[in-house]
Every structure is written in C-alpha cells, then in structure tokens.
Design an enzyme around this catalytic site. Structure first.
Site, PDB file in Angstrom:
ATOM      1  CE  LYS A 256      28.864  41.128   0.305  1.00 53.85           C
ATOM      2  NZ  LYS A 256      29.472  41.685   1.583  1.00 53.85           N
TER       3      LYS A 256
ATOM      4  CD  GLN B 111      28.435  43.673   4.455  1.00 57.90           C
ATOM      5  OE1 GLN B 111      28.420  42.455   3.946  1.00 57.90           O
ATOM      6  NE2 GLN B 111      28.857  44.634   3.768  1.00 57.90           N
TER       7      GLN B 111
ATOM      8  CG  ASP C  51      33.755  38.538   4.666  1.00 64.77           C
ATOM      9  OD1 ASP C  51      33.701  38.949   3.574  1.00 64.77           O
ATOM     10  OD2 ASP C  51      33.307  39.046   5.686  1.00 64.77           O
TER      11      ASP C  51
HETATM   12  N1  GUN Z   1      31.911  45.725   4.322  1.00 64.81           N
HETATM   13  C1  GUN Z   1      32.573  46.357   3.027  1.00 64.81           C
HETATM   14  N2  GUN Z   1      33.188  45.050   2.210  1.00 64.81           N
HETATM   15  C2  GUN Z   1      33.079  44.110   2.866  1.00 64.81           C
HETATM   16  C3  GUN Z   1      33.205  42.565   2.903  1.00 64.81           C
HETATM   17  O1  GUN Z   1      34.186  42.269   1.922  1.00 64.81           O
HETATM   18  N3  GUN Z   1      33.015  41.891   3.749  1.00 64.81           N
HETATM   19  C4  GUN Z   1      32.395  42.199   4.765  1.00 64.81           C
HETATM   20  N4  GUN Z   1      31.958  41.213   5.665  1.00 64.81           N
HETATM   21  N5  GUN Z   1      31.979  43.477   5.070  1.00 64.81           N
HETATM   22  C5  GUN Z   1      32.118  44.361   3.996  1.00 64.81           C
END
Ligand code: GUN
Length: 289
Positions: free
Chosen positions: A58, A102, A125
């Site tokens: 990311k 995350q 998110d």
């Molecule tokens: N863990 C797995 N997928 C995601 C996501 O889309 N966002 C976040 N913050 N954590 C995740």
C-alpha cells in the site's frame, strides 16, 4: 454477456496500473491546490506477516502515485489508550488526509472501537459507521476499497449491473456487506449468501454477476455458474504448498463463465488502487473545505 467457450480473463493488474497512473496526475493537481502532497497514514499493530506485506504494498503504491505515506508500527502489546491517542493525533494532523488501521488487530484491542475512533472524513477504509450508513443510504462517502475495486472492474469490462441478478457469497463487513450495497445502488437485484444459505449452488447459478468472498479455496464449482456470467473472485487463500488460490475453481469455472478474475492479478491490485482513490477523494474534500 459472453457465452462462447472460455471466459475472458479480467486483467486487474493492468487495469489497476492504468488507474494508478491516472491518479498520479490527480495527486499532482491536488498537491498544487493544497500546497502539499495528499497524505496517507497507516497504523500497523504487532507483527502479522501478511499485514506487513499488505502495508508495504500500500505504501509503495502511494509513494509511486505521489501520495505521501507514513507508517506507525506499534508493538503487539500496545495499550488501547496509546493506539487511540495516535489516531486522535492523526485525526488532528493537517498533512494527513487518510488514516488506515491495518486489521486484524491483536486480541486485546477492540476493532470496533478503533475503527470508530478514526475521523469519518479520513476513513479511507470506509469502515466507520458514518460511512457504512451513507453507503446503505446511497449517499456519497468513503467506500471500502475491495468492493469499490470490483465495481470499477465491472465498469471497465462494460457490464452495467442495473437490472441484473447479482449474488454475493460471504457477508463480511469488509467485503460482502459493502459489495451488496454497491450492487444494490447500481441498481442490481442482489442476494447475499453465507454459511447458512440453503442450496448455495442453485442460488449462485441465478447470478449474472457472481462475487465470491468466502475465504475457502476453490469453493465455487463449475455447476454453480450460469453460462456467460461475470465471476469475480475476491478470495486470496494460501495453500499448503505456498501457492495462492481464489475462492473459485478457476480452471473449471473458466469454461462456463463469460468473464472471470484470476487470483492473483484480479481484484487484489484493484484494492490498492482504490485505497489511493479514496485518499485522493478525502484530500479533494479537504481542498474544497
Ligand atoms: N485487512 C485485510 N483487509 C483489510 C483492509 O481492506 N483494510 C484494513 N485496514 N485492514 C485489512
């Protein structure tokens, strides 16, 4: 819908790469208006190896698109108050447009409480109840990245969900729920299936658009798919031999579907592209404010 012998494979990797280039231009224009680059702050708590890889990817994509990124890596035993203080600090930080915590978090931390602590305007998110509510109301807001990426793929292949039968396998907060809301807003006729659904193959077979997000390798079989249907595979399952498999039995389903996404290289790259899109959306809203 296509009904010839083998499905067209949707190249999410190539589509995401093009979108990221377009967004780099938008990030430059926003940087001029804001007097600083758009900014994304990522918080990672503990040492989950998959999370480490996701966060690295990311951040790399953000930097390449001209989005400044910061990572706050906090120890696995971080107290609740310390995490909430960090989020409050980032909520107040004028250089930060998007905040991503995350998931999953270590067990002693309450994910709902943490998600609720992020300012809805910076919630890239799209997990905050404010944004979830707006999505189900069909109003603009920040939308979870993976389902947003799926909608973008449908657009790219020229499939308009309006009036179509869409079936979503899985009812998670991250994918299934928001996916169903987006398809409903499109507006498709939407069915959400889950572990208690009776006769899953028959329900799946009604789908013009079938989205699999159950986390079970090669779960969706050939006879679950209507000829010519669009099959979107959100699953990323690590097999014992270390290879990756989606939730769809790709080799079998390919011969009946009209379109299908591969794993890897389908939905995954779109998720990261949509995180950038959400960060730019949040930055643009602040530029207007
Ligand atoms: N863990 C797995 N997928 C995601 C996501 O889309 N966002 C976040 N913050 N954590 C995740």
């Amino acid at each position: 819908m296509r009904t010839d012998a083998a499905a067209a494979i949707i190249d999410g990797k190539a589509i995401a790469a093009r979108l990221r280039e377009e967004m780099a231009g938008e990030a430059r224009r926003l940087a001029e208006r804001l007097g600083r680059p758009p900014g994304l702050a990522v918080i990672r708590v503990g040492d989950d190896p998959a999370s480490e890889v996701y966060v690295r990817n990311k951040r790399r994509a953000a930097e390449k698109a001209g989005v400044r990124s910061w990572e706050y890596h906090m120890p696995a035993d971080t107290p609740r108050e310390a995490l909430l203080d960090k989020i409050a600090e980032l909520n107040a930080d004028g250089a930060v447009d998007g905040i991503l915590v995350q998931l999953p978090l270590p067990g002693h931390l309450d994910e709902d409480e943490v998600v609720a602590a992020v300012s809805p305007e910076k919630d890239v998110d799209g997990f905050h109840a404010h944004n979830v509510g707006r999505l189900w109301q069909g109003r603009p807001g920040l939308v979870p990245c993976t389902p947003l990426g799926v909608m973008r793929l449908l657009e790219e292949i020229g499939v308009d969900p309006a009036g179509k039968r869409a079936v979503v396998l899985g009812r998670s907060q991250i994918v299934g729920h928001p996916m169903a809301a987006l398809l409903l807003n499109a507006p498709a006729t939407v069915t959400i299936c889950h572990s208690r659904t009776k006769n899953l193959p028959a329900v799946s077979r009604e789908a013009d658009i079938l989205v699999a997000a159950v986390g079970r390798p090669r779960f969706v079989q050939r006879d679950w798919v209507k000829p010519g249907a669009v099959v979107i595979d959100v699953g990323i399952n690590r097999l014992e031999d270390g290879s990756l498999a989606g939730d769809v039995d790709f080799d079998a389903v390919r011969s009946v579907a009209g379109y299908i996404t591969p794993v890897p290289g389908g939905v995954g790259p779109m998720t990261i592209a949509m995180l950038l899109a959400n960060t730019l959306q949040a930055a643009a809203a602040r530029a207007r404010a």
